[in-house]
Design a protein around this motif. Structure first.
Motif, PDB file in Angstrom:
ATOM      1  N   ARG A   5      -4.046  -0.773   4.646  1.00  0.00           N
ATOM      2  CA  ARG A   5      -3.324   0.488   4.440  1.00  0.00           C
ATOM      3  C   ARG A   5      -2.044   0.527   5.286  1.00  0.00           C
ATOM      4  O   ARG A   5      -1.026   1.051   4.850  1.00  0.00           O
ATOM      5  CB  ARG A   5      -4.230   1.669   4.817  1.00  0.00           C
ATOM      6  CG  ARG A   5      -3.561   3.021   4.744  1.00  0.00           C
ATOM      7  CD  ARG A   5      -3.403   3.489   3.318  1.00  0.00           C
ATOM      8  NE  ARG A   5      -4.648   3.984   2.783  1.00  0.00           N
ATOM      9  CZ  ARG A   5      -5.103   3.710   1.572  1.00  0.00           C
ATOM     10  NH1 ARG A   5      -4.404   2.924   0.773  1.00  0.00           N
ATOM     11  NH2 ARG A   5      -6.251   4.185   1.138  1.00  0.00           N
TER      12      ARG A   5
ATOM     13  N   THR B 198       8.471   4.398  -4.470  1.00  0.00           N
ATOM     14  CA  THR B 198       7.354   4.369  -5.416  1.00  0.00           C
ATOM     15  C   THR B 198       7.828   3.946  -6.802  1.00  0.00           C
ATOM     16  O   THR B 198       8.962   4.223  -7.202  1.00  0.00           O
ATOM     17  CB  THR B 198       6.687   5.758  -5.508  1.00  0.00           C
ATOM     18  OG1 THR B 198       5.603   5.696  -6.436  1.00  0.00           O
ATOM     19  CG2 THR B 198       7.662   6.833  -5.943  1.00  0.00           C
TER      20      THR B 198
ATOM     21  N   TRP C  46       2.773   3.686  -3.714  1.00  0.00           N
ATOM     22  CA  TRP C  46       3.546   4.612  -2.870  1.00  0.00           C
ATOM     23  C   TRP C  46       3.565   4.041  -1.452  1.00  0.00           C
ATOM     24  O   TRP C  46       2.513   3.778  -0.871  1.00  0.00           O
ATOM     25  CB  TRP C  46       2.919   6.005  -2.859  1.00  0.00           C
ATOM     26  CG  TRP C  46       3.007   6.705  -4.195  1.00  0.00           C
ATOM     27  CD1 TRP C  46       2.387   6.350  -5.345  1.00  0.00           C
ATOM     28  CD2 TRP C  46       3.791   7.863  -4.499  1.00  0.00           C
ATOM     29  NE1 TRP C  46       2.697   7.206  -6.371  1.00  0.00           N
ATOM     30  CE2 TRP C  46       3.567   8.163  -5.866  1.00  0.00           C
ATOM     31  CE3 TRP C  46       4.642   8.678  -3.769  1.00  0.00           C
ATOM     32  CZ2 TRP C  46       4.179   9.231  -6.513  1.00  0.00           C
ATOM     33  CZ3 TRP C  46       5.248   9.757  -4.400  1.00  0.00           C
ATOM     34  CH2 TRP C  46       5.026  10.020  -5.759  1.00  0.00           C
TER      35      TRP C  46
ATOM     36  N   TYR D 235      -0.122   2.861  -0.376  1.00  0.00           N
ATOM     37  CA  TYR D 235      -1.135   3.273  -1.358  1.00  0.00           C
ATOM     38  C   TYR D 235      -0.820   2.527  -2.643  1.00  0.00           C
ATOM     39  O   TYR D 235       0.107   2.877  -3.377  1.00  0.00           O
ATOM     40  CB  TYR D 235      -1.085   4.786  -1.564  1.00  0.00           C
ATOM     41  CG  TYR D 235      -1.517   5.553  -0.331  1.00  0.00           C
ATOM     42  CD1 TYR D 235      -2.841   5.943  -0.159  1.00  0.00           C
ATOM     43  CD2 TYR D 235      -0.595   5.845   0.677  1.00  0.00           C
ATOM     44  CE1 TYR D 235      -3.240   6.617   0.978  1.00  0.00           C
ATOM     45  CE2 TYR D 235      -0.985   6.517   1.821  1.00  0.00           C
ATOM     46  CZ  TYR D 235      -2.305   6.905   1.975  1.00  0.00           C
ATOM     47  OH  TYR D 235      -2.709   7.557   3.106  1.00  0.00           O
TER      48      TYR D 235
ATOM     49  N   ILE E  95      -5.168   6.735  -5.740  1.00  0.00           N
ATOM     50  CA  ILE E  95      -4.459   7.816  -5.047  1.00  0.00           C
ATOM     51  C   ILE E  95      -4.945   9.177  -5.538  1.00  0.00           C
ATOM     52  O   ILE E  95      -5.164  10.096  -4.744  1.00  0.00           O
ATOM     53  CB  ILE E  95      -2.937   7.679  -5.272  1.00  0.00           C
ATOM     54  CG1 ILE E  95      -2.375   6.545  -4.418  1.00  0.00           C
ATOM     55  CG2 ILE E  95      -2.223   8.997  -4.922  1.00  0.00           C
ATOM     56  CD1 ILE E  95      -0.930   6.245  -4.711  1.00  0.00           C
TER      57      ILE E  95
ATOM     58  N   ASP F 249      -8.895   8.285  -3.080  1.00  0.00           N
ATOM     59  CA  ASP F 249      -8.041   8.415  -1.898  1.00  0.00           C
ATOM     60  C   ASP F 249      -7.232   9.716  -1.907  1.00  0.00           C
ATOM     61  O   ASP F 249      -6.288   9.879  -1.129  1.00  0.00           O
ATOM     62  CB  ASP F 249      -7.068   7.228  -1.801  1.00  0.00           C
ATOM     63  CG  ASP F 249      -7.783   5.925  -1.521  1.00  0.00           C
ATOM     64  OD1 ASP F 249      -8.844   5.966  -0.872  1.00  0.00           O
ATOM     65  OD2 ASP F 249      -7.273   4.868  -1.955  1.00  0.00           O
TER      66      ASP F 249
ATOM     67  N   PHE G 159      -4.302  10.930   0.716  1.00  0.00           N
ATOM     68  CA  PHE G 159      -2.931  10.943   0.205  1.00  0.00           C
ATOM     69  C   PHE G 159      -2.318  12.337   0.316  1.00  0.00           C
ATOM     70  O   PHE G 159      -1.194  12.509   0.795  1.00  0.00           O
ATOM     71  CB  PHE G 159      -2.942  10.462  -1.255  1.00  0.00           C
ATOM     72  CG  PHE G 159      -1.582  10.338  -1.876  1.00  0.00           C
ATOM     73  CD1 PHE G 159      -0.681   9.374  -1.433  1.00  0.00           C
ATOM     74  CD2 PHE G 159      -1.208  11.189  -2.912  1.00  0.00           C
ATOM     75  CE1 PHE G 159       0.579   9.261  -2.017  1.00  0.00           C
ATOM     76  CE2 PHE G 159       0.045  11.075  -3.496  1.00  0.00           C
ATOM     77  CZ  PHE G 159       0.939  10.112  -3.051  1.00  0.00           C
TER      78      PHE G 159
END
Length: 842
Positions: free
Chosen positions: A100, A135, A140, A161, A167, A171, A175
């Motif tokens: 990450r 992005t 992202w 991400y 996302i 997640d 996010f």
């Protein structure tokens, strides 16, 4: 950091599915950048992350070195901003890693991803923005574009991400916790990418750049002559004065101003603390209320419980001392008779350990007993207090030696001595016995001396329990805010208090009487001092010095300044006046000479104001000054630096309407959220403004986001008077963080020039230039707050700019300062001198 997690309900889930469907469709169609933005990225920013139309600036111009480009998105509030650089779906954004968190090394910033990161970084830097996102709709990447803590870009980290599906599903909370609007304005990016919210570092205050000036001032050479009289006359507590002098300097008329025309603002009072109207003994009709209650209790031996409330420095202690020593003095005359009233005064300001407060009360009661003619008399007090216990011992445990008087008396003596050394048993027995036959008033002042709520609550309970146990009359004096905090507790509900509200007396009246007292104390005192030019000045009557200073304070601009800065705090007004007398005027020899010759002399008001502002320091520091700095919120965040002034200005604007009572905290919170500041920052600002006495809550209680707020007179003067006052701006500047490099260098250079300049007029001109530079810097800091307020259609009170409003007054003030310097230091005379000589030659 507490994130505001988005609730993924039915509607939002549908939106997420729609976004994913659009993304799949555009990916299959190999959509271009414009379609990617429209169909995917726009929806993520608006529908998922909750950024509003007012926050999003698409295609913002980026200009530098004559070249113009456009950033895809800039998300901006008054508190935060970030660049979002969009690429088309399917762009080569394969970061090739699973972590990450990724360091922005040269090897990582390569290829299509690297080019996008560098492009977004450069846009952000040119726009003065700290964070950027790149992005392609699916991947992202979040990273810091520029830093203020000396950490290189290549040593910083990005958060990655890699997939839209993850996302918006598994997640999502993480996010949203980073990029959701409420979280970003709360500092989520700073904490995640930098490890801190602060972006102001280093010694960027003039007081730190010139440390030699940040020292305690030396005394004025004339002060030792008047010190004894000043210390006594301007003391916070005058209870030790003889009754005749106490009566002369006591002021019973409260402050009644409701509107200040100079700042065009209503002065609103706080709400009542009680269900019924409290007695206000500072008003004429209630002036004798406490004395009458004391007298009734003395004559009828009726239990009395009085709660004496007032703001900090309102004069609660002075009122108690005046009541005891003047108003009700005849009630407490000690004599040889068996019974007479007792007034046992305990001031918890003298107690150093909060855990031992009750022991301190007992020690003070015992100290009273050791000096009182009744309590130190064995036959009148001690023997009858122990009579029942001695009788029980005689017929019980000590029965076998009861007929041996010597042994029995030794045993009783041992018992009393043991109680005496233990303290509490001795005090309990003597005081409870005395309270059966005469009125005993236990007066506990400054009950809320200790700020911890648990300590206050415990102390209230123990003090009230002590009053119950001993059967004495109880008088408790405390701040109204403290009572408001605890009034619904069982402690107060269980006791039926008579409330008395002490309103602050007029500061001008207090100072007038204290000056008169100082003159009386110094009348006929002789002495001498060394003047500024080295001459020995002899003084035949030190009271004349007080007359000189009094003429410069009472009924003058200096007196008004003291009154405004003190607010309702008379204690603070006395302290400021003491410090002004000790440090606050130059050239005392010249001043005294002029006063003797002409009978009048008014000290320069800027010298007096500077002394009041600085106390005994040579440079302004909020920590030591009676007035806080509205130009630095002390949050170490540049975008929030002027929040104190921004919030205060809005509330002062509301206070200019005749019908104004207060503004609700919920309304303040709503407007602060709109321009991009979280609730924790808002609460911090409101708390600081109340602590600084710029605002007060309607309920007397500590500020919360649900409190109601009104501006004080001091708060009004800060916004509408002090912002155009040279002496104020120049001094407060020294404790204000300067984040702009160019401005910092300019202010520092000007300060060095001022230190080295010996020509007075040239020095004044440099000081004026420095103030102008400082004000321009503040204007630049304030402008984003004003722009965001206007852009989001806040009501006009939130959209004004106090620096623009005071621009004309400041220009006139700076002209006045220069003109005054030229008049005082002879520039005009010097300019005219050659012409005069020429005419004589001709």
């Amino acid at each position: 950091m507490a994130y505001f997690f988005y609730d993924v309900g039915e509607h939002v889930s549908l939106t997420i599915e729609q976004i994913l469907a659009q993304y799949r469709k555009q990916r299959l169609a190999d959509a271009n950048e414009a379609a990617t933005r429209l169909k995917v990225i726009d929806h993520v920013l608006r529908d998922v992350l909750q950024w509003t139309d007012d926050d999003i600036n698409p295609e913002e111009r980026v200009s530098e070195d004559g070249k113009t480009t456009f950033s895809d998105y800039v998300l901006r509030t008054a508190n935060c901003a970030m660049v979002v650089e969009a690429k088309k779906i399917g762009a080569a954004f394969d970061v090739g890693i699973q972590q990450r968190k990724q360091k922005l090394t040269n090897s990582f910033v390569q290829g299509a991803v690297g080019e996008a990161i560098v492009q977004a970084r450069d846009y952000a830097r040119k726009l003065g923005i700290d964070f950027a996102v790149v992005t392609n709709g699916a991947t992202w990447i979040l990273f810091p574009a520029q830093r203020h803590d000396q950490v290189a870009f290549s040593d910083s980290y990005a958060l990655i991400y890699p997939g839209l599906e993850s996302i918006l599903k598994e997640d999502f909370q993480e996010f949203f916790g980073l990029l959701g609007r409420e979280n970003v304005i709360g500092g989520s990016l700073e904490l995640a990418l930098l490890g801190r919210q602060e972006n102001q570092f280093g010694a960027r205050k003039l007081s730190q750049a010139f440390p030699a000036t940040n020292k305690v001032l030396s005394q004025n050479p004339v002060f030792p002559l008047i010190e004894e009289g000043v210390v006594k006359a301007f003391s916070d507590s005058i209870g030790d004065l003889p009754a005749a002098l106490l009566e002369k300097c006591y002021v019973s008329s409260p402050e009644t101003m409701k509107f200040d025309a100079r700042i065009n603002m209503q002065l609103t009072k706080r709400d009542h603390l009680f269900r019924t109207q409290p007695i206000r003994p500072m008003k004429h009709q209630d002036a004798d209320a406490l004395r009458k209650k004391l007298q009734q209790s003395v004559l009828q031996v009726k239990p009395l419980a009085v709660l004496l409330l007032g703001t900090v420095g309102a004069g609660k202690t002075t009122f108690l001392q005046y009541t005891r020593n003047v108003k009700a003095a005849s009630l407490f005359k000690a004599g040889k008779e068996k019974q007479y009233p007792h007034w046992i005064y305990v001031d918890l300001r003298d107690c150093e350990e909060e855990s031992a407060a009750v022991d301190f009360i007992y020690r003070r009661i015992k100290a009273y007993m050791l000096t009182d003619s009744y309590f130190k008399d064995y036959k009148r007090s001690i023997e009858p207090a122990y009579r029942e216990e001695v009788s029980a011992l005689r017929s019980g445990p000590l029965h076998l030696i009861a007929n041996n008087k010597e042994k029995f008396d030794d045993a009783v003596t041992g018992l009393i001595r043991d109680d005496y050394e233990k303290l509490r048993p001795y005090v309990d027995k003597l005081l409870s016995h005395a309270a059966r036959w005469s009125a005993v008033f236990l007066v506990i002042d400054n009950v809320d001396q200790f700020e911890e709520e648990d300590t206050q609550s415990r102390l209230f309970k123990e003090a009230i329990a002590l009053g119950h146990k001993l059967g004495v009359n109880l008088v408790l004096a405390m701040r109204g805010a403290t009572y408001a905090l605890h009034r619904n507790s069982p402690t107060f509900d269980a006791f039926d208090f008579d409330p008395l509200q002490i309103d602050s007396p007029k500061v001008s009246s207090v100072l007038s009487k204290r000056f008169s007292l100082a003159k009386q104390l110094l009348e006929g005192k002789k002495g001498q001092f060394i003047a500024e030019n080295g001459a020995l000045v002899k003084v035949d009557n030190a009271a004349q010095i007080i007359e000189l200073v009094q003429a410069s304070v009472l009924g003058t601009e200096i007196g008004t300044r003291i009154e405004v800065l003190a607010g309702d705090d008379v204690r603070l007004a006395l302290r400021m006046t003491r410090e002004f007398l000790e440090y606050g005027y130059s050239n005392p020899g010249k001043a005294l000479e002029t006063f003797r010759a002409s009978g009048s002399y008014v000290l320069p008001k800027h010298e007096a104001f500077r002394a009041i502002l600085l106390g005994n320091r040579s440079v302004y520091s909020e920590e030591y000054s009676p007035i806080w700095n509205p130009f630095d919120s002390k949050l170490s965040i540049s975008s929030a630096q002027l929040l104190r002034l921004y919030v205060l200005t809005a509330i002062v604007n509301f206070g200019s309407v005749q019908s104004f009572r207060h503004i609700d905290g919920t309304s303040i919170v709503e407007n602060m959220r709109k321009i991009g500041f979280g609730d924790s920052v808002t609460l911090r600002i409101l708390t600081d403004l109340c602590t600084a006495r710029f605002l007060h809550t309607a309920s007397h209680s500590r500020p919360t986001l649900n409190s109601s707020f009104s501006p004080t007179r001091l708060g009004g003067y800060v916004v509408r008077d002090f912002l155009s006052y040279f002496a104020y701006l120049e001094n407060v500047m020294f404790d204000t963080f300067i984040s702009d490099n160019r401005v910092w260098e300019r202010l520092r250079d000007l300060s060095h020039q001022i230190e080295g300049e010996r020509n007075t007029i040239a020095r004044i001109k440099l000081r004026i230039s420095r103030v102008k530079e400082f004000v321009e810097y503040l204007k630049g800091l304030y402008l984003p707050l004003q722009i965001e307020s206007q852009k989001r259609s806040l009501v006009p009170e939130w959209c004004s700019n106090p620096f623009l409003d005071s621009k004309g007054k400041l220009a006139a003030e700076l002209s006045r300062v220069l003109e005054s310097a030229e008049n005082n230091y002879g520039i005009r005379k010097e300019n005219k001198a050659p012409a005069a000589r020429k005419s004589r030659v001709n």
